[in-house]
Design a protein around this motif. Structure first.
Motif, short mmCIF file in Angstrom:
data_model
loop_
_atom_site.label_atom_id
_atom_site.label_comp_id
_atom_site.label_asym_id
_atom_site.label_seq_id
_atom_site.Cartn_x
_atom_site.Cartn_y
_atom_site.Cartn_z
N LEU A 46 -23.32 41.81 64.28
CA LEU A 46 -23.67 43.23 64.26
C LEU A 46 -22.41 44.06 64.05
N ALA A 47 -21.34 43.67 64.71
CA ALA A 47 -20.06 44.38 64.53
C ALA A 47 -19.62 44.33 63.07
N LYS A 48 -19.74 43.15 62.48
CA LYS A 48 -19.36 42.97 61.07
C LYS A 48 -20.22 43.86 60.17
N LEU A 49 -21.52 43.90 60.43
CA LEU A 49 -22.43 44.74 59.64
C LEU A 49 -22.05 46.21 59.77
N ILE A 50 -21.79 46.67 60.99
CA ILE A 50 -21.44 48.07 61.20
C ILE A 50 -20.14 48.42 60.47
N LYS A 85 -14.57 47.01 67.53
CA LYS A 85 -13.85 45.80 67.93
C LYS A 85 -13.90 45.61 69.45
N ASP A 86 -13.69 46.69 70.21
CA ASP A 86 -13.76 46.62 71.67
C ASP A 86 -15.15 46.22 72.15
N LEU A 87 -16.19 46.78 71.52
CA LEU A 87 -17.56 46.44 71.91
C LEU A 87 -17.85 44.96 71.64
#
Length: 142
Positions: free
Chosen positions: A96-100, A84-86
């Protein structure tokens, strides 16, 4: 018998659908989901034949190691918070965050479903997606 679907109280998981969902999200992001077998070392390929779920554990550990090493001083924070911070810092794309996060959830489901049935093909797809995600994280954090 191996498990493809599991239900406990209000929690239900269909592993094959979850794996397809992660793979489809990766394809939408332009992430490579297929690599030639020669990309992987023989030990990895042998382990996948014996215990395909191993691929999910090992490759997730590599992703988590990249996240933690790339975010010095945050090693005690949860993976979800680091991601979330990234994303909020615009270091990684929201997709990409959602995929990870989906990968993290799927990894946890596979680990906690006893005798989860994972095919060799699903494990190979996962390894490819994982390798591509690792490469993207290294580019952005490294």
């Amino acid at each position: 018998n191996k498990i493809r679907k599991a239900k406990f109280r209000d929690f239900e998981v269909d592993l094959s659908e979850a794996i397809k969902d992660v793979t489809n999200n990766a394809i939408e992001l332009g992430i490579t989901v297929f690599y030639p077998r020669s990309t992987y070392n023989n030990n990895d390929l042998q382990m996948i034949k014996v215990a395909p779920a191993w691929a999910f554990l090992q490759s997730w550990k590599a992703i988590e190691d990249i996240l933690r090493s790339g975010c010095a001083g945050q090693s005690k924070r949860s993976v979800s918070m680091i991601i979330k911070d990234l994303e909020q810092s615009h270091i990684i794309d929201p997709n990409l965050a959602k995929l990870i996060l989906k990968m993290f959830k799927l990894r946890n489901e596979i680990v906690h479903v006893l005798d989860a049935e994972i095919t060799e093909a699903e494990a190979m797809e996962w390894l490819a997606v994982s390798k591509s995600v690792q490469d993207r994280l290294k580019q952005r954090l490294g």
